[in-house]
Design a protein around this motif. Sequence first.
Motif, PDB file in Angstrom:
ATOM      1  N   GLN A   1      41.309  44.643  33.564  1.00  0.00           N
ATOM      2  CA  GLN A   1      40.727  45.139  34.569  1.00  0.00           C
ATOM      3  C   GLN A   1      41.234  46.573  34.991  1.00  0.00           C
ATOM      4  O   GLN A   1      40.364  47.459  35.425  1.00  0.00           O
ATOM      5  N   GLU A   2      42.576  46.859  34.857  1.00  0.00           N
ATOM      6  CA  GLU A   2      43.109  48.101  35.339  1.00  0.00           C
ATOM      7  C   GLU A   2      42.625  49.163  34.320  1.00  0.00           C
ATOM      8  O   GLU A   2      42.334  50.270  34.362  1.00  0.00           O
ATOM      9  N   PHE A   3      42.853  48.488  32.933  1.00  0.00           N
ATOM     10  CA  PHE A   3      42.385  49.393  31.911  1.00  0.00           C
ATOM     11  C   PHE A   3      41.151  49.997  31.896  1.00  0.00           C
ATOM     12  O   PHE A   3      40.735  51.380  31.997  1.00  0.00           O
ATOM     13  N   TRP A   4      40.009  49.100  32.271  1.00  0.00           N
ATOM     14  CA  TRP A   4      38.482  49.659  32.425  1.00  0.00           C
ATOM     15  C   TRP A   4      38.468  50.426  33.692  1.00  0.00           C
ATOM     16  O   TRP A   4      37.976  51.535  33.541  1.00  0.00           O
ATOM     17  N   ALA A   5      39.349  50.280  34.659  1.00  0.00           N
ATOM     18  CA  ALA A   5      39.237  51.208  35.693  1.00  0.00           C
ATOM     19  C   ALA A   5      39.903  52.709  35.689  1.00  0.00           C
ATOM     20  O   ALA A   5      39.137  53.571  35.786  1.00  0.00           O
ATOM     21  N   GLU A   6      40.948  52.539  34.898  1.00  0.00           N
ATOM     22  CA  GLU A   6      41.634  53.731  34.629  1.00  0.00           C
ATOM     23  C   GLU A   6      40.788  54.496  33.829  1.00  0.00           C
ATOM     24  O   GLU A   6      40.678  55.748  33.909  1.00  0.00           O
ATOM     25  N   ASN A   7      40.272  53.738  32.667  1.00  0.00           N
ATOM     26  CA  ASN A   7      39.592  54.919  31.474  1.00  0.00           C
ATOM     27  C   ASN A   7      38.209  54.985  31.713  1.00  0.00           C
ATOM     28  O   ASN A   7      37.481  55.547  31.139  1.00  0.00           O
ATOM     29  N   GLN A   8      37.652  54.500  33.064  1.00  0.00           N
ATOM     30  CA  GLN A   8      36.154  54.632  33.522  1.00  0.00           C
ATOM     31  C   GLN A   8      35.270  54.109  32.181  1.00  0.00           C
ATOM     32  O   GLN A   8      34.397  54.696  31.691  1.00  0.00           O
ATOM     33  N   THR A   9      35.630  53.095  31.688  1.00  0.00           N
ATOM     34  CA  THR A   9      35.199  52.508  30.302  1.00  0.00           C
ATOM     35  C   THR A   9      33.643  52.298  30.447  1.00  0.00           C
ATOM     36  O   THR A   9      32.925  52.535  29.548  1.00  0.00           O
TER      37      THR A   9
ATOM     38  N   LYS B   1      45.529  42.952  33.174  1.00  0.00           N
ATOM     39  CA  LYS B   1      45.620  44.243  32.475  1.00  0.00           C
ATOM     40  C   LYS B   1      44.402  44.967  31.882  1.00  0.00           C
ATOM     41  O   LYS B   1      44.156  45.938  32.230  1.00  0.00           O
TER      42      LYS B   1
ATOM     43  N   SER C   1      31.382  54.718  39.830  1.00  0.00           N
ATOM     44  CA  SER C   1      31.178  56.021  40.123  1.00  0.00           C
ATOM     45  C   SER C   1      29.697  56.036  40.650  1.00  0.00           C
ATOM     46  O   SER C   1      29.479  57.325  41.383  1.00  0.00           O
TER      47      SER C   1
ATOM     48  N   ASP D   1      35.663  42.919  41.388  1.00  0.00           N
ATOM     49  CA  ASP D   1      36.462  43.159  40.558  1.00  0.00           C
ATOM     50  C   ASP D   1      37.068  42.023  39.749  1.00  0.00           C
ATOM     51  O   ASP D   1      37.433  42.353  38.474  1.00  0.00           O
TER      52      ASP D   1
END
Length: 977
Positions: free
Chosen positions: A13-21, A11, A121, A112
């Motif tokens: 890991q997906e959040f960090w990727a999506e939000n470019q934390t 959960k 990025s 990951d």
Amino acid sequence: MTYDFRKIEEKWQEFWAENQTFKAENDSQKEKFYVLDMFPYPSGAGLHVGHPLGYIASDIYARYKRHKGFNVLHPMGYDSFGLPAEQYAIQTGQHPAITTETNINRYREQLDKIGFSFDWSREVRTSDSSYYKWTQWIFIQLFNSWYNKDADKAEDISSLIAIFEKEGNQSVNAVCDEDVAAFSATDWKAFTVKEQQEVLLQYRLTYLAETEVNWCPALGTVLANDEIVNGVSERGGHPVIRKKMTQWSMRISAYAQRLLDDLTMVDWPQPLKDSQTNWIGRSEGAEVTFRVKGREEVIDVFTTRPDTIFGVSFMTLAPEHELVAKITTSEQKEEVEAYIAATAKRSERDRMADVKTITGAFTGAYAEHPFSKEPIPIWIGDYVLAGYGTGAVMSVPCGDQRDYDFAKHFNIPITNIFEGVDISEEAFADKEKTVIANSDFLNGLPYKKAVKRVIFELEKLEQGKGKINYRLRDAVFSRQRYWGEPFPVYYVDGMPQMISAEHLPIVLPEVEKYLPTETGEPPLGNATVWAWDVKKSAVVSNQLIDHKTVFPLELNTMPGWAGSSYYFNRYMNPNNENEIFSKEAIDYWQDVDLYIGGSEHATGHLLYSRFWQKFLFDKGIVPKPEFAKKLINQGMITGTSAFVYFVVARFAKDKQFYIAVSKSAWGRVDEVIKNWRNTHPVNEKAFRYSVLNRIHSPVEYVNSSDELDIESFRNDPMYSEFKDAIFIGEKGEVIKDNNDTYIVGREVEKMSKSKYNVVSPDSICQEYGADSLRLYEMFLGPLEQSKPWNTAGITGVHSFLKKMWRLFHGGNDGAFMVTDAAPTADNLKTLHKTIKKVEEDIENFSFNTSVATFMICVNELAAQKCNSREILEPLVLLVSPYAPHIAEELWSKLGHATSIATAPFPKFEGKYLVESSKEYPISFNGKVRFKIELQADLSKEEIEAAVMAHDKTREQLQGRSPKKVIVVPGKIVNIVG
RNA sequence: GCUCGAGUGGUGGAAUUGGUAGACACGUUGGACUUAAAAUCCAAUGGACAUUAGUCCGUGCGGGUUCAAGUCCCGCCUCGAGUACCA
């Protein structure tokens, strides 16, 4: 609710990727912090648990710095040019770009899963043309530069040309080739364009020259000095020979002194600095010119002991020295030639391995002593290296053990020039105790004064001068390989020309075969579209080469270290197509604050990177002469191999089977087998057995108590020959697969596939979770130390995470249960003591001890039955850099809508740690006997009075009166007597 | 050979400026819970002697400094890393 780490980790890991934390901004009001890992070469084998050790440490630090309010740059990429992909291409025809891509994807997947806070990025790959465009660009900058020793920096080649036009090269103080001919301004102007270019090549910071290189026939390429270990290639261990070839070189020697001096500017490990210092190998001394008797030629030697010049009893030249052929007399010719032929046959490795044997030959020629004018015989010997100094030495047997041994061996007279020293057994090399005698104007002088005086006298004679010599050689920059950066170079009339920067990148051409051509040219010789059209400014077909507008391109490629020598700067602005990086980006990020990586790069990557950084600094492209303020070498994680011990038993014909004997009985095999036979009679009289070597068992079949999962072992197709083996225990009893246990032998070895001890991070993440992996890697021990991996221990950190989870989830149903109840004094004390220790530990990179601190904290809070938000919320923050997934989950359960990543780190408050009492250890003559509880604010006298009045003190003293009582308030009391 | 680093329980390792050696964890042993297993929890765990109280020994080895040494000094031993005739 149970701690479902798989769900939680996926959960977040997906959040960090999506939000470019973890995306870092180049324009931020926050203070910057740059945390860098040495980027990996993506090998086909993937990562094992040893690889991420440094990445986990740097990730913890990066996350910590985000909590501390910094704008953190924490990038990752791939050093993706390299030999393995090319070797694979040669074998299979698979394009290295494809192999590399596959491997990178696998690496990325593995990385990951561990939950790193990389800013993806900014990923770079050295084999991408958008990246190596800038590698080529730096090469061009180096080509267009020379080193001005007066300014002590690199300058544009145009300033050198201006001097040549005005006054020739005589007053130029530059780092250049040894044998540059003198010319005047008029000469310069009279030179043809080609002649001028030839001259300039002798000054450029990257230059094409015929040099003696390390050629590795097996790999078909040249190697740099740091790519050779013990005389064989670092990769593959193939023999290396010396060979003259025209190659690109980097004039790193221009920077030798600054590379040495600036080591004081950086906080790097001392062993690493030491090994760079040794590699640079600075030595101070003098260059002395000896005339050769009856000839025009002179011999230049470098010596660190010019003070011993009157002790010279012979000269020694390297067998390869160019004068040897000229000065050898006809009588000695045969012997000398035979000797040269014999040494040429000996490989570099033989020569190194066999230091003891003294060999040499007399040339028949004599040199003339600069002062006494006495004749000095000239010898050749292979203990003198052609590649160091001038390839010739003045041999002073009384002051140098090698010269001494040589003189003894060939019966050359030894003169003693030291006062009060006996040299009948060995040479005397102690500079500090030296007093010169028997030496004309040097008599009575100590070392330092004698050196000064002799240099003064040599300068008067114009036969010598003080000189500083470096072991560091210019670095060969050409490789005869396919999978590397192409040079932005084409040739006009044999002279190299740079392609101008606006036409970069020059993209690696396609070839049919990755091997050298039939004519022995590098693999790029197979390319059909590999010529430069100066009119079109484009790469065109070779068939168009007319040497008028279309010219051949360089066939070599750059070495592995090219792309890695500046990548840390490119990360600052990696997608910039117009510049290597923007001014704003470099001005903001400046340099690397923390660099973590292996110590094996001490004399390769880390030296070349410092060199390029200094060059870029001289050119005003980067603001700092050193690229990394602090560097840490992480230790290696070794594997714990498991062994099964077998004997082969035979009876009758063709009938044989294996018996596994338990480790503890291995020393008494005969006895154990006998016991076994007694209880399990084997009728055949022919029974006999022989001892077989121990066999590596895959570590996954062994549990934490070193017990083998016999069934899995039997069923492994790798071990089909042991399918029906009998396992017996200490007393010879047969071990039944399900009930009893077979104990394996264990040994720490390098983690490697062939030893079946590789543990992959993926399997750990699957079974225990990334947070457990991260904690455990840190918990193993100090970051810098090498230590063995043993998966068994991971249950400790895993149950710590479960315990922590339970602090937040109470009751029988395990529902989330954090209250707003006010914390107790004990709660606050536990928390703040933890904050203090964890903060200190992170700042000191002592990650192992902070994991222990977390455990203590959670154990204490659990005992205190603490549910208070005021305590648990800061705890989540403390743990967050180490175990970010569980931290994010608990953080969100505590009601936060945004990521924990930038939430401020808890603030330590000393007031919660103030104790009202202290338990004093009371020792007698240094031995602690008992402890007493005293008020913390007592004075020395009050403590002493309280201790002396105590019953137990009287009991210990048994009527004696103490000689002395030492009271250290807050620490200890010691009673002497 | 030279340079650097390291030697602490069965194991990985703790131990601010010298101040309670062995924190924390693994493993082991015993116990609770369970039909059983897993999970969890509790207790013990450097060695020797001792019923207890306690005593002695213990940080690679040998000396030394100190009221006090794993820590500082001197001399060795072992292991690991780097380097290899550098004049």
